[in-house]
Scaffold this motif. Structure first.
Motif, PDB file in Angstrom:
ATOM      1  N   ALA A  45       0.955  -1.238   0.005  1.00 22.23           N
ATOM      2  CA  ALA A  45       0.094   0.081   0.089  1.00 22.23           C
ATOM      3  C   ALA A  45       0.719   1.276  -0.056  1.00 22.23           C
ATOM      4  CB  ALA A  45      -0.906   0.110   1.365  1.00 22.23           C
ATOM      5  N   GLY A  46       2.111   1.196   0.339  1.00 25.98           N
ATOM      6  CA  GLY A  46       2.816   2.278   0.597  1.00 25.98           C
ATOM      7  C   GLY A  46       4.237   2.222   0.915  1.00 25.98           C
ATOM      8  N   ASN A  47       5.349   3.246   0.808  1.00 20.83           N
ATOM      9  CA  ASN A  47       6.683   3.253   1.086  1.00 20.83           C
ATOM     10  C   ASN A  47       6.805   4.182   2.138  1.00 20.83           C
ATOM     11  OD1 ASN A  47       7.173   1.311  -1.239  1.00 20.83           O
ATOM     12  ND2 ASN A  47       6.422   2.994  -2.333  1.00 20.83           N
ATOM     13  N   ALA A  48       7.928   3.912   2.766  1.00 23.53           N
ATOM     14  CA  ALA A  48       8.584   4.945   3.781  1.00 23.53           C
ATOM     15  C   ALA A  48      10.021   4.881   3.861  1.00 23.53           C
ATOM     16  CB  ALA A  48       7.961   4.239   5.191  1.00 23.53           C
ATOM     17  N   VAL A  49      10.424   5.994   4.120  1.00 25.74           N
ATOM     18  CA  VAL A  49      11.949   6.203   3.981  1.00 25.74           C
ATOM     19  C   VAL A  49      12.293   7.120   5.341  1.00 25.74           C
ATOM     20  CG1 VAL A  49      13.775   7.562   3.003  1.00 25.74           C
ATOM     21  CG2 VAL A  49      12.001   6.593   1.556  1.00 25.74           C
ATOM     22  N   LEU A  50      13.374   6.567   6.032  1.00 27.26           N
ATOM     23  CA  LEU A  50      13.831   6.996   7.185  1.00 27.26           C
ATOM     24  C   LEU A  50      15.221   7.446   6.855  1.00 27.26           C
ATOM     25  CD1 LEU A  50      13.072   7.532  10.256  1.00 27.26           C
ATOM     26  CD2 LEU A  50      13.874   5.181  10.600  1.00 27.26           C
ATOM     27  N   GLU A  51      15.564   8.860   7.141  1.00 30.38           N
ATOM     28  CA  GLU A  51      17.044   9.427   6.899  1.00 30.38           C
ATOM     29  C   GLU A  51      17.592  10.298   8.220  1.00 30.38           C
ATOM     30  OE1 GLU A  51      17.171  10.827   2.738  1.00 30.38           O
ATOM     31  OE2 GLU A  51      15.236  11.287   2.971  1.00 30.38           O
ATOM     32  N   VAL A  52      18.895  10.039   8.194  1.00 25.89           N
ATOM     33  CA  VAL A  52      19.719  11.053   8.792  1.00 25.89           C
ATOM     34  C   VAL A  52      20.189  11.886   8.132  1.00 25.89           C
ATOM     35  CG1 VAL A  52      21.578  11.001  10.667  1.00 25.89           C
ATOM     36  CG2 VAL A  52      20.424   8.820  10.423  1.00 25.89           C
ATOM     37  N   MET A  53      19.729  13.292   8.555  1.00 25.60           N
ATOM     38  CA  MET A  53      20.278  14.474   7.455  1.00 25.60           C
ATOM     39  C   MET A  53      21.482  14.958   8.115  1.00 25.60           C
ATOM     40  SD  MET A  53      17.835  14.042   5.458  1.00 25.60           S
ATOM     41  CE  MET A  53      17.905  15.539   4.584  1.00 25.60           C
ATOM     42  N   PRO A  54      22.204  15.767   7.323  1.00 27.61           N
ATOM     43  CA  PRO A  54      23.346  16.389   7.933  1.00 27.61           C
ATOM     44  C   PRO A  54      23.194  17.329   9.331  1.00 27.61           C
ATOM     45  CG  PRO A  54      22.881  17.029   5.575  1.00 27.61           C
ATOM     46  CD  PRO A  54      21.850  16.271   5.983  1.00 27.61           C
ATOM     47  N   ASP A  55      24.116  17.314  10.164  1.00 30.72           N
ATOM     48  CA  ASP A  55      24.013  17.750  11.245  1.00 30.72           C
ATOM     49  C   ASP A  55      23.962  19.373  11.274  1.00 30.72           C
ATOM     50  OD1 ASP A  55      24.516  15.402  12.618  1.00 30.72           O
ATOM     51  OD2 ASP A  55      26.703  15.720  13.126  1.00 30.72           O
ATOM     52  N   THR A  56      23.060  19.821  12.238  1.00 31.88           N
ATOM     53  CA  THR A  56      22.510  21.287  11.876  1.00 31.88           C
ATOM     54  C   THR A  56      22.742  21.884  13.366  1.00 31.88           C
ATOM     55  OG1 THR A  56      21.020  22.603  11.012  1.00 31.88           O
ATOM     56  CG2 THR A  56      20.329  20.669  12.140  1.00 31.88           C
ATOM     57  N   ASP A  57      21.734  22.996  13.640  1.00 34.61           N
ATOM     58  CA  ASP A  57      21.584  23.638  14.953  1.00 34.61           C
ATOM     59  C   ASP A  57      20.062  24.039  15.133  1.00 34.61           C
ATOM     60  OD1 ASP A  57      22.713  26.036  13.044  1.00 34.61           O
ATOM     61  OD2 ASP A  57      21.215  26.621  14.803  1.00 34.61           O
ATOM     62  N   MET A  58      19.794  24.043  16.365  1.00 31.08           N
ATOM     63  CA  MET A  58      18.281  24.377  16.446  1.00 31.08           C
ATOM     64  C   MET A  58      18.610  25.374  17.739  1.00 31.08           C
ATOM     65  SD  MET A  58      15.303  24.108  16.059  1.00 31.08           S
ATOM     66  CE  MET A  58      15.455  22.837  14.853  1.00 31.08           C
ATOM     67  N   ASP A  59      18.026  26.700  17.166  1.00 29.87           N
ATOM     68  CA  ASP A  59      18.164  27.735  18.323  1.00 29.87           C
ATOM     69  C   ASP A  59      19.630  27.915  18.765  1.00 29.87           C
ATOM     70  OD1 ASP A  59      15.497  28.341  17.738  1.00 29.87           O
ATOM     71  OD2 ASP A  59      14.716  26.826  19.314  1.00 29.87           O
ATOM     72  N   GLY A  60      20.648  27.715  17.918  1.00 31.12           N
ATOM     73  CA  GLY A  60      21.834  27.824  18.597  1.00 31.12           C
ATOM     74  C   GLY A  60      22.490  26.743  19.148  1.00 31.12           C
ATOM     75  N   VAL A  61      21.778  25.602  19.205  1.00 24.09           N
ATOM     76  CA  VAL A  61      22.330  24.278  19.777  1.00 24.09           C
ATOM     77  C   VAL A  61      22.845  23.320  18.805  1.00 24.09           C
ATOM     78  CG1 VAL A  61      21.783  22.485  21.186  1.00 24.09           C
ATOM     79  CG2 VAL A  61      21.125  24.722  21.951  1.00 24.09           C
ATOM     80  N   PRO A  62      23.771  22.681  18.872  1.00 24.12           N
ATOM     81  CA  PRO A  62      24.456  21.792  17.814  1.00 24.12           C
ATOM     82  C   PRO A  62      23.283  20.791  17.808  1.00 24.12           C
ATOM     83  CG  PRO A  62      26.090  22.660  18.984  1.00 24.12           C
ATOM     84  CD  PRO A  62      25.061  23.276  19.501  1.00 24.12           C
ATOM     85  N   ALA A  63      22.838  20.165  16.839  1.00 25.16           N
ATOM     86  CA  ALA A  63      21.475  19.105  16.730  1.00 25.16           C
ATOM     87  C   ALA A  63      21.974  18.039  15.621  1.00 25.16           C
ATOM     88  CB  ALA A  63      20.386  19.916  16.516  1.00 25.16           C
ATOM     89  N   ARG A  64      21.175  16.772  16.065  1.00 26.96           N
ATOM     90  CA  ARG A  64      21.234  16.046  14.918  1.00 26.96           C
ATOM     91  C   ARG A  64      19.857  16.077  14.260  1.00 26.96           C
ATOM     92  NH1 ARG A  64      24.557  11.296  14.906  1.00 26.96           N
ATOM     93  NH2 ARG A  64      26.644  11.959  15.615  1.00 26.96           N
ATOM     94  N   TYR A  65      19.817  15.815  13.056  1.00 30.42           N
ATOM     95  CA  TYR A  65      18.393  15.987  12.352  1.00 30.42           C
ATOM     96  C   TYR A  65      17.961  14.680  11.435  1.00 30.42           C
ATOM     97  CZ  TYR A  65      15.642  18.195   8.331  1.00 30.42           C
ATOM     98  OH  TYR A  65      14.751  18.693   7.706  1.00 30.42           O
ATOM     99  N   PHE A  66      16.885  14.212  11.736  1.00 31.80           N
ATOM    100  CA  PHE A  66      16.081  12.987  11.337  1.00 31.80           C
ATOM    101  C   PHE A  66      14.933  13.303  10.654  1.00 31.80           C
ATOM    102  CE2 PHE A  66      18.191  12.108  15.365  1.00 31.80           C
ATOM    103  CZ  PHE A  66      19.125  11.345  15.185  1.00 31.80           C
TER     104      PHE A  66
END
Length: 260
Positions: A45-66
């Motif tokens: 019925a469908g497909n799903a993709v789960l990714e680890v994106m490039p590290d970034t920051d969130m409100d000035g805090v270093p962050a992992r992005y999924f």
């Protein structure tokens, strides 16, 4: 169909983790991409993709992005088109959530949720279409419904292992439990893989799980250092669904500096 897609997206909210009592090295990184086929009963019925994106920051805090996406296949699109996107940000060590966003587009149903974790006050603020709907107190190690999956992957699994952690969708915060039941060999799109079968406690879940007698949710994680979720299986009132891994792209190796 909508209930089936919601079940898939709800999956992450019950992938509970231990309180970093046995945290190992992070077995994932930017560039990792997991692709799944979603089957309702025996229908693709469908497909799903789960990714680890490039590290970034969130409100000035270093962050992992999924990031995760769920889409229906073309023949389903004709009568019920689904295009859902989930995004999550955590600290770099994946010890707690920073932010979580959900953009649901399912047929005529559309909803955008933005969940902000304020570490200064240990509270979360849940916005729906830009309007503040909920503010609740949170434990210092609270996870959103998606990043908790990656925190789980930091753990070294073994048979009979039991664990629990704080997970929140912004409306409530719960402690969930899970048990590693056995090791099995699972057929996947990338070959046969030895995996731990984990049974997840779903008594805290609302919706179709709560209404379904004898509902169950099982996840198989590869029994290696990667701890990849290779299969998901659930039985609910409207039938049963599976998510099966069909492709895996490992994390991008760190860039080597000159002279190394």
């Amino acid at each position: 169909m909508r209930k089936i897609i919601i079940i898939v997206l709800t999956l992450c909210s019950v992938l509970f983790v231990s309180r970093v009592f046995a945290a190992g090295t992070v077995p994932f990184g930017p560039g990792e991409k997991l692709t799944y086929e979603i089957h309702w009963t025996f229908i693709h019925a469908g497909n799903a993709v789960l990714e680890v994106m490039p590290d970034t920051d969130m409100d000035g805090v270093p962050a992992r992005y999924f990031k995760a996406t769920a889409t229906t296949v073309p023949w389903v699109d004709k009568f019920y088109k689904v295009r859902d996107v989930l995004e999550a940000w955590t600290d770099l060590d994946v010890n707690h959530s920073l932010r979580y966003k959900k953009d649901q587009n399912e047929g005529k149903y559309h909803k955008k949720v933005d969940l902000v974790f304020d570490k200064k006050t240990n509270q979360s603020r849940r916005y729906v279409k830009g309007e503040l709907k909920h503010t609740i107190d949170q434990p210092v190690d609270a996870f959103d419904p998606m990043s908790v999956l990656f925190s789980f992957r930091k753990q070294i699994l073994y048979k009979t292992m039991q664990f629990g952690a704080n997970v929140s969708d912004g409306k409530k915060s719960v402690v969930g439990e899970a048990t590693v039941e056995a090791m099995e060999t699972i057929e996947t799109g990338i070959g046969m893989i030895d995996a731990f079968r984990v049974r997840l406690d779903i008594k805290h879940l609302s919706g179709v799980f709560k209404k379904s007698k004898d509902a169950e949710l099982l996840v198989w994680f590869s029994a290696d250092a990667r701890r990849i979720p290779v299969k998901v299986k659930s039985k609910v009132k409207v039938g049963h669904f599976t998510m099966e891994l069909v492709d895996y792209q490992p994390a991008t190796p760190p860039t080597q500096t000159a002279g190394n």
